[in-house]
Design a protein around this motif. Structure first.
Motif, PDB file in Angstrom:
ATOM      1  N   ALA A 169       0.837  -1.191   0.000  1.00  0.00           N
ATOM      2  CA  ALA A 169       0.000   0.000   0.000  1.00  0.00           C
ATOM      3  C   ALA A 169       0.882   1.256   0.000  1.00  0.00           C
ATOM      4  N   GLY A 170       0.482   2.218  -0.821  1.00  0.00           N
ATOM      5  CA  GLY A 170       1.272   3.435  -0.969  1.00  0.00           C
ATOM      6  C   GLY A 170       2.263   3.368  -2.118  1.00  0.00           C
ATOM      7  N   GLY A 171       2.437   2.196  -2.674  1.00  0.00           N
ATOM      8  CA  GLY A 171       3.379   2.017  -3.765  1.00  0.00           C
ATOM      9  C   GLY A 171       2.799   2.387  -5.121  1.00  0.00           C
ATOM     10  N   SER A 172       3.589   2.133  -6.160  1.00  0.00           N
ATOM     11  CA  SER A 172       3.208   2.518  -7.518  1.00  0.00           C
ATOM     12  C   SER A 172       3.446   1.368  -8.499  1.00  0.00           C
ATOM     13  N   LEU A 173       2.666   1.387  -9.554  1.00  0.00           N
ATOM     14  CA  LEU A 173       2.857   0.477 -10.671  1.00  0.00           C
ATOM     15  C   LEU A 173       2.506   1.205 -11.955  1.00  0.00           C
ATOM     16  N   ARG A 174       3.105   0.762 -13.045  1.00  0.00           N
ATOM     17  CA  ARG A 174       2.761   1.316 -14.352  1.00  0.00           C
ATOM     18  C   ARG A 174       2.340   0.169 -15.261  1.00  0.00           C
ATOM     19  N   LEU A 175       1.096   0.214 -15.673  1.00  0.00           N
ATOM     20  CA  LEU A 175       0.589  -0.794 -16.587  1.00  0.00           C
ATOM     21  C   LEU A 175       0.748  -0.327 -18.021  1.00  0.00           C
TER      22      LEU A 175
ATOM     23  N   MET B  83      -0.160   4.193 -11.849  1.00  0.00           N
ATOM     24  CA  MET B  83      -0.949   4.064 -10.621  1.00  0.00           C
ATOM     25  C   MET B  83      -0.071   4.385  -9.428  1.00  0.00           C
ATOM     26  N   ASN B  84      -0.425   5.413  -8.686  1.00  0.00           N
ATOM     27  CA  ASN B  84       0.326   5.841  -7.503  1.00  0.00           C
ATOM     28  C   ASN B  84      -0.549   5.748  -6.260  1.00  0.00           C
ATOM     29  N   SER B  85       0.100   5.794  -5.113  1.00  0.00           N
ATOM     30  CA  SER B  85      -0.616   5.745  -3.828  1.00  0.00           C
ATOM     31  C   SER B  85      -1.632   4.600  -3.818  1.00  0.00           C
ATOM     32  N   LEU B  86      -1.173   3.450  -4.216  1.00  0.00           N
ATOM     33  CA  LEU B  86      -2.072   2.305  -4.336  1.00  0.00           C
ATOM     34  C   LEU B  86      -2.624   1.890  -2.972  1.00  0.00           C
TER      35      LEU B  86
END
Length: 125
Positions: free
Chosen positions: A14-20, A83-86
């Motif tokens: 939680a709080g991490g990021s991903l780029r799809l 996607m940020n602040s997941l």
């Protein structure tokens, strides 16, 4: 044959990021709106974000506004979702979609002409 291939999913805290990323092949999609839907376990498919053919208009679900950013590169036939602040509630299968030429805006599931197979995003608390 048209193919949409998603990548970039995975497990993140939680709080991490991903780029799809979603790479389209088989035809040129620069004249069509594209988007990302998601489906969480036990829930229906929902539109997360969409982008029109030029990239000038975007749509975000209220639950992701301010945290997710959609973009597209028509030269590469690719659409992205930053996607940020997941949050744990973002956990879902994220599916890339290409709308039909006459689709409404933002596109609904009924407006989709092509679907990818999805990439799984899991956010741990």
């Amino acid at each position: 044959q048209v193919q949409l291939v998603e990548s970039g999913g995975g497990l993140v805290q939680a709080g991490g990021s991903l780029r799809l990323s979603c790479a389209a092949s088989g035809r040129t999609f620069s004249s069509f709106s594209m988007g990302w839907f998601r489906q969480a376990p036990g829930k229906g498919r929902e539109l997360v974000s969409a982008i029109n053919l030029s990239g000038e208009s975007t749509y975000y679900a209220d639950s992701v506004k301010g945290r997710f950013t959609i973009s597209r590169d028509n030269a590469k036939n690719t659409v992205y979702l930053e996607m940020n602040s997941l949050k744990p509630e973002d956990t879902a299968l994220y599916v890339c979609a290409v709308a039909r030429y006459s689709a409404s805006w933002p596109p609904s599931s009924m407006d989709i002409g092509y679907w990818g197979k999805g990439t799984l995003v899991t956010v741990s608390s």
